[in-house]
Design an enzyme around this catalytic site. Sequence first.
Site, mmCIF file in Angstrom:
data_model
loop_
_atom_site.group_PDB
_atom_site.id
_atom_site.type_symbol
_atom_site.label_atom_id
_atom_site.label_comp_id
_atom_site.label_asym_id
_atom_site.label_seq_id
_atom_site.Cartn_x
_atom_site.Cartn_y
_atom_site.Cartn_z
ATOM 1 N N CYS A 66 0.823 -1.201 0.000
ATOM 2 C CA CYS A 66 0.000 0.000 0.000
ATOM 3 C C CYS A 66 0.864 1.260 0.000
ATOM 4 O O CYS A 66 1.784 1.382 0.819
ATOM 5 C CB CYS A 66 -0.927 0.005 1.217
ATOM 6 S SG CYS A 66 -2.044 1.429 1.249
ATOM 7 N N CYS A 70 -0.710 5.669 6.466
ATOM 8 C CA CYS A 70 -1.546 5.638 7.668
ATOM 9 C C CYS A 70 -0.746 5.088 8.852
ATOM 10 O O CYS A 70 -0.232 3.973 8.800
ATOM 11 C CB CYS A 70 -2.788 4.791 7.426
ATOM 12 S SG CYS A 70 -3.750 5.312 5.974
ATOM 13 N N CYS A 73 -1.461 1.475 10.510
ATOM 14 C CA CYS A 73 -1.646 0.296 9.663
ATOM 15 C C CYS A 73 -0.343 -0.428 9.346
ATOM 16 O O CYS A 73 0.615 0.180 8.854
ATOM 17 C CB CYS A 73 -2.350 0.708 8.361
ATOM 18 S SG CYS A 73 -2.740 -0.707 7.310
ATOM 19 N N CYS A 110 -17.168 -9.252 4.481
ATOM 20 C CA CYS A 110 -16.484 -7.998 4.149
ATOM 21 C C CYS A 110 -15.232 -8.276 3.334
ATOM 22 O O CYS A 110 -14.277 -8.889 3.842
ATOM 23 C CB CYS A 110 -16.114 -7.247 5.431
ATOM 24 S SG CYS A 110 -17.479 -7.030 6.589
ATOM 25 N N CYS A 142 -20.159 -6.648 1.943
ATOM 26 C CA CYS A 142 -19.583 -5.319 2.156
ATOM 27 C C CYS A 142 -18.221 -5.290 1.476
ATOM 28 O O CYS A 142 -17.443 -6.241 1.603
ATOM 29 C CB CYS A 142 -19.439 -5.036 3.652
ATOM 30 S SG CYS A 142 -18.672 -3.444 4.049
ATOM 31 N N CYS A 202 -21.048 2.402 5.264
ATOM 32 C CA CYS A 202 -20.443 1.915 6.506
ATOM 33 C C CYS A 202 -19.203 2.763 6.761
ATOM 34 O O CYS A 202 -18.324 2.860 5.905
ATOM 35 C CB CYS A 202 -20.075 0.445 6.359
ATOM 36 S SG CYS A 202 -19.146 -0.241 7.743
ATOM 37 N N ARG A 272 -20.781 -1.441 15.767
ATOM 38 C CA ARG A 272 -20.038 -2.687 15.644
ATOM 39 C C ARG A 272 -18.742 -2.609 16.461
ATOM 40 O O ARG A 272 -17.931 -1.705 16.261
ATOM 41 C CB ARG A 272 -19.710 -2.923 14.170
ATOM 42 C CG ARG A 272 -19.122 -4.279 13.883
ATOM 43 C CD ARG A 272 -18.675 -4.379 12.446
ATOM 44 N NE ARG A 272 -19.712 -4.022 11.482
ATOM 45 C CZ ARG A 272 -19.494 -3.910 10.186
ATOM 46 N NH1 ARG A 272 -18.285 -4.087 9.703
ATOM 47 N NH2 ARG A 272 -20.483 -3.587 9.368
#
Length: 327
Positions: A66, A70, A73, A110, A142, A202, A272
């Site tokens: 990636c 962030c 992460c 998901c 999702c 979401c 959640r």
Amino acid sequence: MYTDWQYLSQKALNEQFLTLEEGLAILEADNDEVLPLLHAAYKVRNHYFGKKVKLNMIINAKSGLCPEDCGYCSQSIVSTSPIEKYTMLDKETLLAGAREAMARKAGTYCIVAAGKGPTNQELDQVVEAVKEIRETMPLKICACLGILKDDQAKRLAEAGVHRYNHNLNTSKANYPAITTTHSYDQRVETVEKVKKQGMSPCSGVIIGMGETNQEIIEMAFALRELDADSIPINFLNAIPGTPLEKSGRIPAMKALKVLALFRFICPSKEIRVAGGREVNLRTLQPLSLYAANSLFVGDYLTTEGQDVSADHRIIEDLGFEIELCAL
């Protein structure tokens, strides 16, 4: 200290906004107030969801690689965490994940992929798998593939994706301290694109990244304004090799106050309990379901969850019931 939690419960049931001061009273309450607070939050949760618990399962469809920075992460370009890295999983592997979600009694599956946003080829792979899942399994699907273009959002909706996840993660003011390769506003824009195409939005947060209590309340207000149908509340699991690796865990009692806050501010939405619940809530995980009505089961993206049988036992011991079909 403010202790009329039943008043806040009634405000929530009347769809009235909490004030900033009322939100701070929740987050700054003495720990002795947590059980009365959860009792008040449960009145709201029970009104909208009864004793049903929604279960969700993630598949890490593309790991690492990636370009984003962030700070939380392990898959980001700035992380040195020794994680598995691979390109988008093929259709058969995604289908096998859906069957595993069914076995774990998860109503929502998901499909999550690292990256700023999907390439057209990656989107093709997801779309192909989604179409077959829709034809063969009673699952809510999702997708969480990053920032979307308008045509990509349209393709996902046409393929049958029910819900799209794109978390705000933190407050707008705190965002530059967490990520610099994309903006808070870009995340909001993606959620709006999803809504425009008819997919259920979401969007959630990660608690424990240096935000203030006021900023936690601002996050909840922002998600109410976005009208997110499902709100994952993650508690930072500080992964070695990430910029936030030295962050301490959130005390379990503080985590419960956060869940109650979100229930009062977003009363009718799916709240959640998500990543980091095992390491932050620890033995108090069952209490979380008096405010929340949904759990992730199994592993997360690059961190392990607890055995699904433990989650099933929690729900059974509470006298609650798994919602087997989320459609």
